[in-house]
Design an enzyme around this catalytic site. Structure first.
Site, PDB file in Angstrom:
ATOM      1  N   SER A  64      20.002  55.980  42.757  1.00  0.00           N
ATOM      2  CA  SER A  64      19.621  57.372  42.506  1.00  0.00           C
ATOM      3  C   SER A  64      18.404  57.732  43.337  1.00  0.00           C
ATOM      4  O   SER A  64      17.485  56.941  43.482  1.00  0.00           O
ATOM      5  CB  SER A  64      19.288  57.589  41.026  1.00  0.00           C
ATOM      6  N   LYS A 120      24.180  54.132  35.966  1.00  0.00           N
ATOM      7  CA  LYS A 120      24.032  55.268  36.893  1.00  0.00           C
ATOM      8  C   LYS A 120      24.823  56.483  36.390  1.00  0.00           C
ATOM      9  O   LYS A 120      24.368  57.623  36.489  1.00  0.00           O
ATOM     10  CB  LYS A 120      24.498  54.877  38.299  1.00  0.00           C
ATOM     11  N   HIS A 156      22.905  58.092  33.659  1.00  0.00           N
ATOM     12  CA  HIS A 156      21.756  58.711  34.327  1.00  0.00           C
ATOM     13  C   HIS A 156      22.162  60.101  34.808  1.00  0.00           C
ATOM     14  O   HIS A 156      21.448  61.098  34.636  1.00  0.00           O
ATOM     15  CB  HIS A 156      21.310  57.825  35.501  1.00  0.00           C
ATOM     16  N   ASN A 157      23.337  60.196  35.423  1.00  0.00           N
ATOM     17  CA  ASN A 157      23.789  61.497  35.924  1.00  0.00           C
ATOM     18  C   ASN A 157      24.125  62.454  34.783  1.00  0.00           C
ATOM     19  O   ASN A 157      23.924  63.667  34.913  1.00  0.00           O
ATOM     20  CB  ASN A 157      24.993  61.317  36.844  1.00  0.00           C
ATOM     21  N   GLU A 170      20.959  63.785  33.898  1.00  0.00           N
ATOM     22  CA  GLU A 170      20.597  64.684  35.017  1.00  0.00           C
ATOM     23  C   GLU A 170      21.260  66.063  34.827  1.00  0.00           C
ATOM     24  O   GLU A 170      20.593  67.097  34.944  1.00  0.00           O
ATOM     25  CB  GLU A 170      21.073  64.004  36.302  1.00  0.00           C
TER      26      GLU A 170
HETATM   27  N1  LIG Z   1      24.343  62.389  48.117  1.00  0.00           N
HETATM   28  C1  LIG Z   1      23.669  61.936  47.075  1.00  0.00           C
HETATM   29  O1  LIG Z   1      22.674  62.520  46.613  1.00  0.00           O
HETATM   30  C2  LIG Z   1      24.081  60.669  46.419  1.00  0.00           C
HETATM   31  C3  LIG Z   1      25.324  60.102  46.656  1.00  0.00           C
HETATM   32  N2  LIG Z   1      25.671  58.948  46.036  1.00  0.00           N
HETATM   33  C4  LIG Z   1      26.974  58.332  46.275  1.00  0.00           C
HETATM   34  O2  LIG Z   1      26.932  57.663  47.530  1.00  0.00           O
HETATM   35  C5  LIG Z   1      28.251  57.634  48.117  1.00  0.00           C
HETATM   36  C6  LIG Z   1      28.171  58.236  49.508  1.00  0.00           C
HETATM   37  O3  LIG Z   1      27.715  59.578  49.380  1.00  0.00           O
HETATM   38  P1  LIG Z   1      27.149  60.407  50.606  1.00  0.00           P
HETATM   39  O4  LIG Z   1      26.428  59.536  51.547  1.00  0.00           O
HETATM   40  O5  LIG Z   1      26.450  61.571  49.999  1.00  0.00           O
HETATM   41  O6  LIG Z   1      28.503  60.921  51.277  1.00  0.00           O
HETATM   42  P2  LIG Z   1      28.801  61.380  52.781  1.00  0.00           P
HETATM   43  O7  LIG Z   1      29.968  62.288  52.681  1.00  0.00           O
HETATM   44  O8  LIG Z   1      27.573  61.878  53.436  1.00  0.00           O
HETATM   45  O9  LIG Z   1      29.229  60.037  53.520  1.00  0.00           O
HETATM   46  C7  LIG Z   1      30.402  59.371  53.161  1.00  0.00           C
HETATM   47  C8  LIG Z   1      30.601  58.203  54.106  1.00  0.00           C
HETATM   48  O10 LIG Z   1      31.731  57.480  53.690  1.00  0.00           O
HETATM   49  C9  LIG Z   1      32.653  57.360  54.758  1.00  0.00           C
HETATM   50  N3  LIG Z   1      34.001  57.428  54.239  1.00  0.00           N
HETATM   51  C10 LIG Z   1      34.602  58.455  53.627  1.00  0.00           C
HETATM   52  N4  LIG Z   1      35.854  58.130  53.271  1.00  0.00           N
HETATM   53  C11 LIG Z   1      36.045  56.867  53.687  1.00  0.00           C
HETATM   54  C12 LIG Z   1      37.151  55.989  53.629  1.00  0.00           C
HETATM   55  N5  LIG Z   1      38.297  56.344  53.047  1.00  0.00           N
HETATM   56  N6  LIG Z   1      37.027  54.756  54.191  1.00  0.00           N
HETATM   57  C13 LIG Z   1      35.871  54.397  54.778  1.00  0.00           C
HETATM   58  N7  LIG Z   1      34.796  55.190  54.874  1.00  0.00           N
HETATM   59  C14 LIG Z   1      34.884  56.410  54.326  1.00  0.00           C
HETATM   60  C15 LIG Z   1      32.364  58.522  55.659  1.00  0.00           C
HETATM   61  O11 LIG Z   1      32.809  58.197  56.947  1.00  0.00           O
HETATM   62  P3  LIG Z   1      33.274  59.321  58.028  1.00  0.00           P
HETATM   63  O12 LIG Z   1      32.048  59.640  58.804  1.00  0.00           O
HETATM   64  O13 LIG Z   1      34.310  58.612  58.820  1.00  0.00           O
HETATM   65  O14 LIG Z   1      33.814  60.479  57.253  1.00  0.00           O
HETATM   66  C16 LIG Z   1      30.862  58.635  55.535  1.00  0.00           C
HETATM   67  O15 LIG Z   1      30.195  57.745  56.377  1.00  0.00           O
HETATM   68  C17 LIG Z   1      29.122  58.417  47.147  1.00  0.00           C
HETATM   69  O16 LIG Z   1      29.750  57.537  46.254  1.00  0.00           O
HETATM   70  C18 LIG Z   1      28.145  59.282  46.392  1.00  0.00           C
HETATM   71  O17 LIG Z   1      28.613  59.688  45.137  1.00  0.00           O
HETATM   72  C19 LIG Z   1      24.815  58.277  45.199  1.00  0.00           C
HETATM   73  C20 LIG Z   1      23.574  58.781  44.952  1.00  0.00           C
HETATM   74  C21 LIG Z   1      23.109  60.024  45.506  1.00  0.00           C
HETATM   75  O1  LIG Z   2      24.248  60.761  42.037  1.00  0.00           O
HETATM   76  C1  LIG Z   2      23.678  61.738  42.466  1.00  0.00           C
HETATM   77  C2  LIG Z   2      22.312  62.063  42.029  1.00  0.00           C
HETATM   78  O2  LIG Z   2      21.847  61.192  41.050  1.00  0.00           O
HETATM   79  C3  LIG Z   2      24.430  62.603  43.417  1.00  0.00           C
HETATM   80  O3  LIG Z   2      23.646  63.561  44.038  1.00  0.00           O
HETATM   81  C4  LIG Z   2      25.603  63.215  42.717  1.00  0.00           C
HETATM   82  O4  LIG Z   2      26.461  63.773  43.681  1.00  0.00           O
HETATM   83  C5  LIG Z   2      25.159  64.274  41.733  1.00  0.00           C
HETATM   84  O5  LIG Z   2      26.234  64.633  40.918  1.00  0.00           O
HETATM   85  P1  LIG Z   2      27.064  65.983  41.131  1.00  0.00           P
HETATM   86  O6  LIG Z   2      27.453  66.029  42.604  1.00  0.00           O
HETATM   87  O7  LIG Z   2      28.222  65.802  40.206  1.00  0.00           O
HETATM   88  O8  LIG Z   2      26.135  67.119  40.763  1.00  0.00           O
END
Ligand SMILES: NC(=O)C1=CN([C@@H]2O[C@H](COP(=O)(O)OP(=O)(O)OC[C@H]3O[C@@H](n4cnc5c(N)ncnc54)[C@H](OP(=O)(O)O)[C@@H]3O)[C@@H](O)[C@H]2O)C=CC1
Ligand SMILES: O=C(CO)[C@H](O)[C@H](O)COP(=O)(O)O
Length: 459
Positions: free
Chosen positions: A127, A181, A184-185, A188
């Site tokens: 997070s 987690k 936590h969400n 959130e």
């Molecule tokens: N954004 C946030 O605030 C938070 C996100 N998360 C979690 O982290 C994870 C990543 O999120 P985030 O970085 O925001 O997402 P992004 O969309 O920014 O990035 C996703 C990444 O995953 C790759 N990807 C997508 N589909 C596939 C697939 N089928 N096979 C292999 N690679 C793949 C993408 O590659 P490509 O470039 O090829 O599309 C890209 O590099 C998620 O599970 C999200 O819920 C957790 C905490 C906070």
């Molecule tokens: O894990 C997170 C923060 O803690 C991500 O930002 C998550 O995508 C937030 O949830 P939602 O997109 O459902 O608002």
């Protein structure tokens, strides 16, 4: 080329920043992304300890043994797809960490599947969003405790620090880190919705401008409700739109997105037969915001006459509802810990939420004190119990004053308090009805045992 200490797969918003964070902490890091473009962006930054690869096989071969692979891809099928490819390339004893927001039951399943290949699998809740990933998130790793020694240093080094302590701790077996987690969400969602409802009260009942609301929240943020979410809401309210020069919030569509964790929290709470009503109300509020046809059919201008709103009472109401939301979340952890035999350390969970993460808040310090004092159910702890009883009249007054506004989480908090404080919930009627139509039996107040009655025989 030096062998890398760890490899990151998925160099999107989170993965790229986690990789940079690891590099900033002196680790050799390999990177791989499904499409090479994102990897190239990092390669072009010419960071000597970063090694980007176009082929997964080369990426895997660049890692020191036991190999440590950190996945940061979307939850669901993407994780399974990557695991199929990885399990063909990795060797017994190698470690995979899933840092995405995966559903904890999926993590339980994958833990077993990877075990068959001799691979150690960790569900790693992360997070902190984009900034946290780069500067230090809160991290919730779960899996085999003995294998944690191989990854603990990296995860703890890159995590946020509070009072010199890492905001990362071993959570428990299998999917428990992703469960933590997920909830936590859920918390959130509830706190975000409470701040959105506070905005509605101050805007439509008190008649404040966005900037005046920001001033109120900024003031609150100096005191007992201090939190990251209050802080960013101040910035959100003050931001200007570069196209129209209006406040940006006034041109943002009133429809909230979600990626599933809030829904899963609500589903899990129901599965556990646990009342997480504020968390669920917050998720339902997001659903409702998307019901555009229904909303369009009924929509009318808000005509609330402006009233003299007592800001201190709104503050009390917010504090109270926030405390209940956190208490429901932490009590859900306790319940899950018992159900799944996870042996979760609730005080430690509160501790690692105090920095880096989205729900970091002063309240977490109080929750830690409560656990130090031997608290079990948080709302039975005398400090929180007194707070509920003292602030309930303010919550009631605030809701009544804004009775025409949509305040699902504030009203869920009031309903919850009324349920706690009422001598009768009407469950006697439910039991009578159940026994009437289904001979389900009921218990009496004046003797032991379950009884069935022939209803209508004594009208
Ligand atoms: N954004 C946030 O605030 C938070 C996100 N998360 C979690 O982290 C994870 C990543 O999120 P985030 O970085 O925001 O997402 P992004 O969309 O920014 O990035 C996703 C990444 O995953 C790759 N990807 C997508 N589909 C596939 C697939 N089928 N096979 C292999 N690679 C793949 C993408 O590659 P490509 O470039 O090829 O599309 C890209 O590099 C998620 O599970 C999200 O819920 C957790 C905490 C906070
Ligand atoms: O894990 C997170 C923060 O803690 C991500 O930002 C998550 O995508 C937030 O949830 P939602 O997109 O459902 O608002």
């Amino acid at each position: 080329m030096k062998m890398s200490n760890i490899g990151v797969i998925g160099l999107g918003i989170m993965g790229k920043n986690i990789a940079l964070n690891m590099l900033n902490h002196g680790f050799e890091v390999s990177g791989y992304n499904r499409t090479f473009e994102r990897t190239k962006v990092l390669i072009n930054e010419n960071i000597p300890s970063f090694h980007g690869f176009e082929k997964l096989e080369d990426f895997v071969n660049s890692l020191e043994k036991p190999r440590r692979v950190f996945l940061m891809v979307p939850a669901g099928q993407s994780v399974d797809d990557v695991l199929v490819q990885l399990s063909e390339l990795l060797e017994e004893g190698d470690i995979i960490m899933d840092g995405g927001n995966s559903y904890f039951e999926d993590t339980n399943r994958r833990h077993k599947q990877m075990d068959i290949h001799g691979l150690k699998y960790f569900g790693v809740g992360v997070s902190g969003g984009e900034e946290g990933a780069l500067k230090g998130p809160s991290i919730m790793p779960s899996g085999d405790k003995d294998a944690y020694a191989s990854i603990g240093k990296i995860l703890e080094d890159i995590s946020a620090k509070k009072d010199g302590e890492p905001c990362c701790t071993y959570i428990g077996p299998e999917g428990s880190g992703h469960y933590v987690k997920m909830v936590h969400n859920g918390i959130e969602y509830a706190d975000m919705q409470l701040l959105a409802e506070t905005y509605l009260i101050l805007k439509y009942t008190a008649g404040y401008t966005n900037s005046e609301i920001a001033d109120v929240l900024e003031q609150w943020n100096q005191g007992d409700v201090q939190s990251y979410l209050v802080d960013i809401t101040v910035t959100v309210l003050r931001e200007k739109d570069s196209v129209t020069e209006h406040d940006l919030v006034d041109v943002i569509l009133d429809v909230a997105g979600n990626k599933g964790t809030g829904r899963w929290t609500s589903i899990e709470a129901l599965r556990q037969e646990f009342n997480a009503s504020l968390l669920t109300a917050a998720y339902q509020a997001r659903i409702m915001s998307n019901q555009l046809a229904l909303r369009d059919a009924y929509r009318k201008e808000i005509t609330n006459d402006k009233k003299n709103v007592d800001i201190d009472k709104v503050h009390q109401a917010y504090k109270l509802a926030k405390t209940i939301a956190f208490a429901q979340g932490f009590d859900l952890y306790r319940d899950a810990s018992n159900k799944y035999s996870w042996d979760l350390n609730l005080k430690q969970i509160a501790a690692i939420f105090r920095a880096g993460c989205i729900i970091q808040a002063k309240l977490l310090q109080d929750i830690m004190h409560a656990y130090d004092d031997g608290a079990d159910d948080l709302l039975l702890y005398h400090v929180f119990k007194n707070e509920v009883l003292e602030n309930a009249p303010a919550l009631k007054e605030v809701i009544v004053q804004s009775i025409d506004l949509p305040l699902p989480v504030f009203t869920a908090a009031l309903a919850y308090i009324n349920q706690l404080t009422s001598t009768c919930l009407g469950a006697n009627i439910i039991q009578g009805q159940r026994d009437f139509f289904g001979a389900h039996t009921y218990q009496r107040v004046d003797r032991e045992g379950f009884e069935h009655h022939r209803w209508g025989s004594h009208e």
